[in-house]
Design a protein around this motif. Structure first.
Motif, mmCIF file in Angstrom:
data_model
loop_
_atom_site.group_PDB
_atom_site.id
_atom_site.type_symbol
_atom_site.label_atom_id
_atom_site.label_comp_id
_atom_site.label_asym_id
_atom_site.label_seq_id
_atom_site.Cartn_x
_atom_site.Cartn_y
_atom_site.Cartn_z
ATOM 1 N N ALA A 164 64.424 52.828 30.558
ATOM 2 C CA ALA A 164 63.202 52.458 29.824
ATOM 3 C C ALA A 164 63.513 51.606 28.596
ATOM 4 N N LEU A 165 64.699 51.790 28.016
ATOM 5 C CA LEU A 165 65.082 51.068 26.797
ATOM 6 C C LEU A 165 65.696 49.700 27.071
ATOM 7 N N ILE A 166 66.200 49.470 28.290
ATOM 8 C CA ILE A 166 66.968 48.234 28.554
ATOM 9 C C ILE A 166 66.337 47.331 29.614
ATOM 10 N N LYS A 167 65.259 47.794 30.274
ATOM 11 C CA LYS A 167 64.770 47.107 31.483
ATOM 12 C C LYS A 167 64.320 45.664 31.236
ATOM 13 N N LYS A 168 63.910 45.343 30.001
ATOM 14 C CA LYS A 168 63.485 43.961 29.719
ATOM 15 C C LYS A 168 64.669 43.007 29.723
ATOM 16 N N GLN A 169 65.838 43.505 29.311
ATOM 17 C CA GLN A 169 67.031 42.647 29.218
ATOM 18 C C GLN A 169 67.930 42.726 30.458
ATOM 19 N N ILE A 170 67.921 43.879 31.115
ATOM 20 C CA ILE A 170 68.894 44.113 32.190
ATOM 21 C C ILE A 170 68.189 44.575 33.459
ATOM 22 N N PHE A 171 68.453 43.874 34.560
ATOM 23 C CA PHE A 171 67.822 44.215 35.834
ATOM 24 C C PHE A 171 68.563 45.374 36.502
ATOM 25 N N CYS A 172 67.791 46.359 36.936
ATOM 26 C CA CYS A 172 68.354 47.533 37.605
ATOM 27 C C CYS A 172 67.590 47.793 38.906
ATOM 28 N N GLU A 173 68.251 48.448 39.835
ATOM 29 C CA GLU A 173 67.603 48.849 41.086
ATOM 30 C C GLU A 173 67.406 50.358 41.080
ATOM 31 N N LYS A 174 66.218 50.784 41.513
ATOM 32 C CA LYS A 174 65.917 52.218 41.571
ATOM 33 C C LYS A 174 66.792 52.869 42.634
ATOM 34 N N ARG A 175 67.373 54.008 42.292
ATOM 35 C CA ARG A 175 68.210 54.766 43.216
ATOM 36 C C ARG A 175 67.612 56.156 43.441
ATOM 37 N N ASP A 176 68.399 57.053 44.055
ATOM 38 C CA ASP A 176 67.891 58.396 44.376
ATOM 39 C C ASP A 176 67.664 59.235 43.122
ATOM 40 N N GLU A 177 66.842 60.263 43.285
ATOM 41 C CA GLU A 177 66.732 61.289 42.244
ATOM 42 C C GLU A 177 67.886 62.267 42.453
ATOM 43 N N ILE A 178 68.401 62.819 41.358
ATOM 44 C CA ILE A 178 69.474 63.814 41.497
ATOM 45 C C ILE A 178 69.074 65.117 40.811
ATOM 46 N N LYS A 179 69.588 66.200 41.315
ATOM 47 C CA LYS A 179 69.372 67.521 40.707
ATOM 48 C C LYS A 179 70.533 67.799 39.761
ATOM 49 N N VAL A 180 70.227 68.247 38.555
ATOM 50 C CA VAL A 180 71.278 68.529 37.580
ATOM 51 C C VAL A 180 71.098 69.952 37.059
ATOM 52 N N LYS A 181 72.191 70.702 37.062
ATOM 53 C CA LYS A 181 72.181 72.082 36.578
ATOM 54 C C LYS A 181 71.676 72.119 35.140
ATOM 55 N N GLY A 182 70.750 73.016 34.883
ATOM 56 C CA GLY A 182 70.222 73.143 33.523
ATOM 57 C C GLY A 182 69.005 72.281 33.255
ATOM 58 N N ILE A 183 68.662 71.372 34.200
ATOM 59 C CA ILE A 183 67.460 70.538 34.059
ATOM 60 C C ILE A 183 66.513 70.902 35.206
ATOM 61 N N THR A 184 65.291 71.311 34.858
ATOM 62 C CA THR A 184 64.372 71.822 35.881
ATOM 63 C C THR A 184 63.864 70.724 36.813
ATOM 64 N N HIS A 185 63.576 69.541 36.245
ATOM 65 C CA HIS A 185 63.052 68.447 37.075
ATOM 66 C C HIS A 185 64.189 67.589 37.641
ATOM 67 N N SER A 186 63.905 66.883 38.731
ATOM 68 C CA SER A 186 64.896 65.937 39.274
ATOM 69 C C SER A 186 65.015 64.735 38.351
ATOM 70 N N VAL A 187 66.205 64.144 38.315
ATOM 71 C CA VAL A 187 66.462 63.004 37.418
ATOM 72 C C VAL A 187 66.458 61.711 38.234
ATOM 73 N N GLN A 188 65.557 60.793 37.860
ATOM 74 C CA GLN A 188 65.504 59.483 38.524
ATOM 75 C C GLN A 188 66.675 58.628 38.050
ATOM 76 N N THR A 189 67.378 58.009 38.978
ATOM 77 C CA THR A 189 68.525 57.171 38.607
ATOM 78 C C THR A 189 68.278 55.706 38.938
ATOM 79 N N TYR A 190 68.989 54.847 38.241
ATOM 80 C CA TYR A 190 68.900 53.393 38.449
ATOM 81 C C TYR A 190 70.312 52.819 38.427
#
Length: 203
Positions: A164-190
């Motif tokens: 969210a902080l870099i998307k205007k300057q740097i192009f990224c491709e959306k990747r899978d969501e990952i599950k992380v211990k200690g975090i209840t929601h899935s984490v979206q990766t790019y």
């Protein structure tokens, strides 16, 4: 840096990196060879980190933990951009290092993997009375580590918070969501691809 600096909660961008294929290479090199190899690698990476203003938290074998946002900060957006641009240069420098290593007889190609996350971490001096380390701790650090281990060889994987902080300057491709211990929601990766400026020049 004052060793009595108390720990503070700061908005930090954290980078974890390691070398895919390092374990097999280290087995083939032996103790002296691995020492020379790591020194070569970490010297080059140290130059890149210094150029971009990152703070080295620690080297753990071939792994590096770096953060932006303390003791100096360019603001949340500036820190995140500096970190991602540094990661791209680290990946670029690997091409140069691979050519050197091939000349030295290390034929198995090593690839860097990088994970980056932005969030609030405790920053300061932690440890015992006779040994203090200036370091960062917290769940956001663990997430950066998890992103790194989820990245493919040669990939820079970042969290949605960093994206969210870099998307205007740097192009990224959306990747899978990952599950992380200690975090209840899935984490979206790019996955970081290139700067918008470079991509517009190519098209």
């Amino acid at each position: 840096l004052s060793m009595d600096k108390p720990a503070e909660l700061r908005d930090i961008t954290v980078l974890f990196s390691d070398l895919k294929g390092f374990t097999k290479t280290s087995e083939a090199l032996g103790a002296e060879g691995i020492s020379a190899f790591l020194n070569e690698y970490l010297t080059v990476m140290n130059e890149v980190i210094f150029e971009h203003g990152g703070t080295i938290d620690k080297f753990i074998g071939d792994a590096i933990l770096i953060f932006f946002g303390d003791p100096e900060t360019k603001g949340e957006r500036g820190d995140a951009q500096s970190c991602v641009l540094m990661a791209m240069e680290m990946r670029e420098r690997m091409n140069y290092l691979r050519r050197i290593w091939e000349d030295e007889g290390i034929s198995k190609p090593l690839e860097i993997r990088i994970g980056i996350n932005t969030g609030y971490c405790n920053v300061g001096n932690f440890g015992s009375e006779d040994r203090l380390d200036y370091t960062i701790i917290g769940g956001e650090v663990n997430l950066a580590s998890r992103l790194e281990s989820s990245a493919e060889a040669g990939e820079i994987l970042i969290s949605h918070e960093t994206y969210a902080l870099i998307k205007k300057q740097i192009f990224c491709e959306k990747r899978d969501e990952i599950k992380v211990k200690g975090i209840t929601h899935s984490v979206q990766t790019y996955q970081v691809v290139d700067t918008q400026e470079n991509l517009s020049k190519k098209n």
